[in-house]
Design a protein around this motif. Structure first.
Motif, PDB file in Angstrom:
ATOM      1  N   LEU A 102       0.832  -1.214   0.000  1.00  0.00           N
ATOM      2  CA  LEU A 102       0.000   0.000   0.000  1.00  0.00           C
ATOM      3  C   LEU A 102       0.861   1.255   0.000  1.00  0.00           C
ATOM      4  O   LEU A 102       0.528   2.243  -0.662  1.00  0.00           O
ATOM      5  CB  LEU A 102      -0.960  -0.013   1.181  1.00  0.00           C
ATOM      6  N   ASP A 103       1.963   1.236   0.728  1.00  0.00           N
ATOM      7  CA  ASP A 103       2.873   2.386   0.706  1.00  0.00           C
ATOM      8  C   ASP A 103       3.402   2.631  -0.707  1.00  0.00           C
ATOM      9  O   ASP A 103       3.502   3.781  -1.159  1.00  0.00           O
ATOM     10  CB  ASP A 103       4.042   2.177   1.668  1.00  0.00           C
ATOM     11  N   LYS A 104       3.731   1.548  -1.436  1.00  0.00           N
ATOM     12  CA  LYS A 104       4.186   1.691  -2.825  1.00  0.00           C
ATOM     13  C   LYS A 104       3.093   2.289  -3.706  1.00  0.00           C
ATOM     14  O   LYS A 104       3.360   3.147  -4.541  1.00  0.00           O
ATOM     15  CB  LYS A 104       4.614   0.335  -3.398  1.00  0.00           C
ATOM     16  N   ASN A 105       1.852   1.822  -3.502  1.00  0.00           N
ATOM     17  CA  ASN A 105       0.729   2.370  -4.266  1.00  0.00           C
ATOM     18  C   ASN A 105       0.591   3.866  -4.023  1.00  0.00           C
ATOM     19  O   ASN A 105       0.447   4.648  -4.975  1.00  0.00           O
ATOM     20  CB  ASN A 105      -0.595   1.702  -3.863  1.00  0.00           C
ATOM     21  N   ILE A 106       0.613   4.251  -2.775  1.00  0.00           N
ATOM     22  CA  ILE A 106       0.414   5.657  -2.413  1.00  0.00           C
ATOM     23  C   ILE A 106       1.561   6.513  -2.949  1.00  0.00           C
ATOM     24  O   ILE A 106       1.342   7.606  -3.459  1.00  0.00           O
ATOM     25  CB  ILE A 106       0.225   5.794  -0.884  1.00  0.00           C
ATOM     26  N   THR A 107       2.783   5.991  -2.876  1.00  0.00           N
ATOM     27  CA  THR A 107       3.939   6.716  -3.414  1.00  0.00           C
ATOM     28  C   THR A 107       3.804   6.870  -4.929  1.00  0.00           C
ATOM     29  O   THR A 107       4.050   7.950  -5.475  1.00  0.00           O
ATOM     30  CB  THR A 107       5.248   5.971  -3.072  1.00  0.00           C
ATOM     31  N   PHE A 108       3.388   5.806  -5.614  1.00  0.00           N
ATOM     32  CA  PHE A 108       3.218   5.861  -7.060  1.00  0.00           C
ATOM     33  C   PHE A 108       2.161   6.891  -7.459  1.00  0.00           C
ATOM     34  O   PHE A 108       2.311   7.610  -8.437  1.00  0.00           O
ATOM     35  CB  PHE A 108       2.831   4.474  -7.592  1.00  0.00           C
ATOM     36  N   GLN A 112      -0.731  12.369  -8.603  1.00  0.00           N
ATOM     37  CA  GLN A 112      -2.170  12.521  -8.825  1.00  0.00           C
ATOM     38  C   GLN A 112      -2.888  12.906  -7.529  1.00  0.00           C
ATOM     39  O   GLN A 112      -3.838  13.680  -7.545  1.00  0.00           O
ATOM     40  CB  GLN A 112      -2.786  11.223  -9.372  1.00  0.00           C
ATOM     41  N   ILE A 113      -2.430  12.356  -6.422  1.00  0.00           N
ATOM     42  CA  ILE A 113      -3.029  12.672  -5.126  1.00  0.00           C
ATOM     43  C   ILE A 113      -2.873  14.164  -4.842  1.00  0.00           C
ATOM     44  O   ILE A 113      -3.828  14.850  -4.477  1.00  0.00           O
ATOM     45  CB  ILE A 113      -2.399  11.809  -4.004  1.00  0.00           C
ATOM     46  N   GLN A 114      -1.671  14.666  -5.044  1.00  0.00           N
ATOM     47  CA  GLN A 114      -1.398  16.071  -4.760  1.00  0.00           C
ATOM     48  C   GLN A 114      -2.122  16.991  -5.740  1.00  0.00           C
ATOM     49  O   GLN A 114      -2.794  17.942  -5.332  1.00  0.00           O
ATOM     50  CB  GLN A 114       0.106  16.330  -4.808  1.00  0.00           C
ATOM     51  N   PHE A 142      -5.051  -2.963  -5.228  1.00  0.00           N
ATOM     52  CA  PHE A 142      -5.077  -1.765  -4.385  1.00  0.00           C
ATOM     53  C   PHE A 142      -5.004  -0.500  -5.245  1.00  0.00           C
ATOM     54  O   PHE A 142      -5.664   0.499  -4.967  1.00  0.00           O
ATOM     55  CB  PHE A 142      -3.936  -1.769  -3.372  1.00  0.00           C
ATOM     56  N   LEU A 143      -4.184  -0.550  -6.297  1.00  0.00           N
ATOM     57  CA  LEU A 143      -4.064   0.597  -7.201  1.00  0.00           C
ATOM     58  C   LEU A 143      -5.431   0.911  -7.815  1.00  0.00           C
ATOM     59  O   LEU A 143      -5.848   2.073  -7.847  1.00  0.00           O
ATOM     60  CB  LEU A 143      -3.035   0.291  -8.286  1.00  0.00           C
ATOM     61  N   ASN A 144      -6.134  -0.114  -8.274  1.00  0.00           N
ATOM     62  CA  ASN A 144      -7.463   0.088  -8.862  1.00  0.00           C
ATOM     63  C   ASN A 144      -8.428   0.700  -7.857  1.00  0.00           C
ATOM     64  O   ASN A 144      -9.187   1.616  -8.191  1.00  0.00           O
ATOM     65  CB  ASN A 144      -8.030  -1.232  -9.396  1.00  0.00           C
ATOM     66  N   VAL A 145      -8.397   0.214  -6.627  1.00  0.00           N
ATOM     67  CA  VAL A 145      -9.302   0.739  -5.599  1.00  0.00           C
ATOM     68  C   VAL A 145      -8.983   2.207  -5.307  1.00  0.00           C
ATOM     69  O   VAL A 145      -9.889   3.040  -5.198  1.00  0.00           O
ATOM     70  CB  VAL A 145      -9.231  -0.109  -4.310  1.00  0.00           C
ATOM     71  N   LEU A 146      -7.706   2.541  -5.190  1.00  0.00           N
ATOM     72  CA  LEU A 146      -7.324   3.927  -4.908  1.00  0.00           C
ATOM     73  C   LEU A 146      -7.688   4.855  -6.074  1.00  0.00           C
ATOM     74  O   LEU A 146      -8.201   5.962  -5.860  1.00  0.00           O
ATOM     75  CB  LEU A 146      -5.827   4.017  -4.599  1.00  0.00           C
ATOM     76  N   ILE A 147      -7.451   4.400  -7.298  1.00  0.00           N
ATOM     77  CA  ILE A 147      -7.812   5.215  -8.465  1.00  0.00           C
ATOM     78  C   ILE A 147      -9.322   5.394  -8.520  1.00  0.00           C
ATOM     79  O   ILE A 147      -9.819   6.498  -8.782  1.00  0.00           O
ATOM     80  CB  ILE A 147      -7.267   4.587  -9.762  1.00  0.00           C
ATOM     81  N   ASN A 148     -10.074   4.336  -8.272  1.00  0.00           N
ATOM     82  CA  ASN A 148     -11.538   4.441  -8.250  1.00  0.00           C
ATOM     83  C   ASN A 148     -12.002   5.426  -7.185  1.00  0.00           C
ATOM     84  O   ASN A 148     -12.937   6.206  -7.412  1.00  0.00           O
ATOM     85  CB  ASN A 148     -12.182   3.072  -8.007  1.00  0.00           C
ATOM     86  N   ALA A 149     -11.351   5.403  -6.027  1.00  0.00           N
ATOM     87  CA  ALA A 149     -11.715   6.330  -4.954  1.00  0.00           C
ATOM     88  C   ALA A 149     -11.493   7.774  -5.406  1.00  0.00           C
ATOM     89  O   ALA A 149     -12.337   8.644  -5.166  1.00  0.00           O
ATOM     90  CB  ALA A 149     -10.907   6.028  -3.693  1.00  0.00           C
ATOM     91  N   MET A 150     -10.367   8.022  -6.086  1.00  0.00           N
ATOM     92  CA  MET A 150     -10.094   9.385  -6.550  1.00  0.00           C
ATOM     93  C   MET A 150     -11.080   9.787  -7.643  1.00  0.00           C
ATOM     94  O   MET A 150     -11.553  10.926  -7.663  1.00  0.00           O
ATOM     95  CB  MET A 150      -8.651   9.497  -7.043  1.00  0.00           C
ATOM     96  N   SER A 158     -10.788  13.121   0.870  1.00  0.00           N
ATOM     97  CA  SER A 158      -9.961  12.352   1.794  1.00  0.00           C
ATOM     98  C   SER A 158     -10.195  10.854   1.596  1.00  0.00           C
ATOM     99  O   SER A 158     -11.333  10.402   1.551  1.00  0.00           O
ATOM    100  CB  SER A 158     -10.300  12.757   3.233  1.00  0.00           C
ATOM    101  N   ILE A 159      -9.098  10.121   1.499  1.00  0.00           N
ATOM    102  CA  ILE A 159      -9.138   8.663   1.372  1.00  0.00           C
ATOM    103  C   ILE A 159      -8.443   8.101   2.602  1.00  0.00           C
ATOM    104  O   ILE A 159      -7.323   8.499   2.922  1.00  0.00           O
ATOM    105  CB  ILE A 159      -8.405   8.196   0.100  1.00  0.00           C
ATOM    106  N   THR A 160      -9.109   7.198   3.282  1.00  0.00           N
ATOM    107  CA  THR A 160      -8.524   6.579   4.467  1.00  0.00           C
ATOM    108  C   THR A 160      -8.252   5.113   4.186  1.00  0.00           C
ATOM    109  O   THR A 160      -9.139   4.384   3.737  1.00  0.00           O
ATOM    110  CB  THR A 160      -9.455   6.711   5.674  1.00  0.00           C
ATOM    111  N   VAL A 161      -7.009   4.699   4.431  1.00  0.00           N
ATOM    112  CA  VAL A 161      -6.603   3.313   4.238  1.00  0.00           C
ATOM    113  C   VAL A 161      -6.299   2.724   5.610  1.00  0.00           C
ATOM    114  O   VAL A 161      -5.447   3.250   6.335  1.00  0.00           O
ATOM    115  CB  VAL A 161      -5.349   3.227   3.332  1.00  0.00           C
ATOM    116  N   VAL A 162      -7.016   1.655   5.953  1.00  0.00           N
ATOM    117  CA  VAL A 162      -6.867   1.045   7.280  1.00  0.00           C
ATOM    118  C   VAL A 162      -6.393  -0.377   7.140  1.00  0.00           C
ATOM    119  O   VAL A 162      -6.920  -1.153   6.329  1.00  0.00           O
ATOM    120  CB  VAL A 162      -8.228   1.061   8.025  1.00  0.00           C
TER     121      VAL A 162
END
Length: 167
Positions: A102-108, A112-114, A142-150, A158-162
């Protein structure tokens, strides 16, 4: 009664086999069509990127090129999903840590996040155990889920990853 049950079972199995063959044919067709679409899409994307570099950033046509590039990327993702569906791969199970993935996903996704005005809140358990899984498949999922969230929050958010760990 036994003969009738066996005949019904044989018929049911034959129908399942026909459905499986039909789905297999559809999968092959999806793969072929996806490859045929991907080639001109790549040409459209690279041509538009070249055009965007030649245009003045203040030129209104630059907005159009940006939209073409974004939508081409989205179509490419859809085609990749079709190909993954048509040819599912066998997981390569190995020890991995879901927090590191997940850290790699968020870094990648950081650019786009910023630029999209998103914040990602990480709430990871202190001791996340190692697990046996396919790291690449988890990364992609995880990448697909994060992109879908955005994409679901076009104006940022705000996206929260638990990650919780229970013994």
């Amino acid at each position: 009664a036994i003969i009738e049950r066996r005949a019904l079972e044989r018929l049911r199995l034959k129908e399942q086999l026909n459905r499986a063959e039909h789905l297999s044919s559809l999968g092959e067709m999806v793969a072929a069509v996806s490859h045929e679409i991907r080639n001109p899409l790549g040409i459209i994307l690279s041509s538009t990127e070249l055009m965007q570099k030649k245009l003045d950033p203040a030129d209104p046509a630059n907005t159009l090129t940006r939209i073409i590039i974004e939508e081409s990327g989205r179509l490419n993702t859809i085609i990749t999903d079709f190909l993954n569906f048509a040819r599912p791969r066998t997981p390569n199970l190995a020890p991995c840590r879901v927090d590191q993935i997940l850290d790699k996903n968020i870094t990648f996704l950081a650019p786009q996040i910023q630029s999209g005005g998103y914040t990602v809140n990480r709430r990871f358990a202190e001791a996340v155990p190692e697990m046996h899984a396919d790291e690449d498949m988890l990364y992609q999922g995880f990448l697909n889920v994060l992109i879908n969230a955005m994409q679901a929050m076009s104006d940022g958010g705000s996206i929260t990853v638990v990650i919780e760990s229970h013994d």
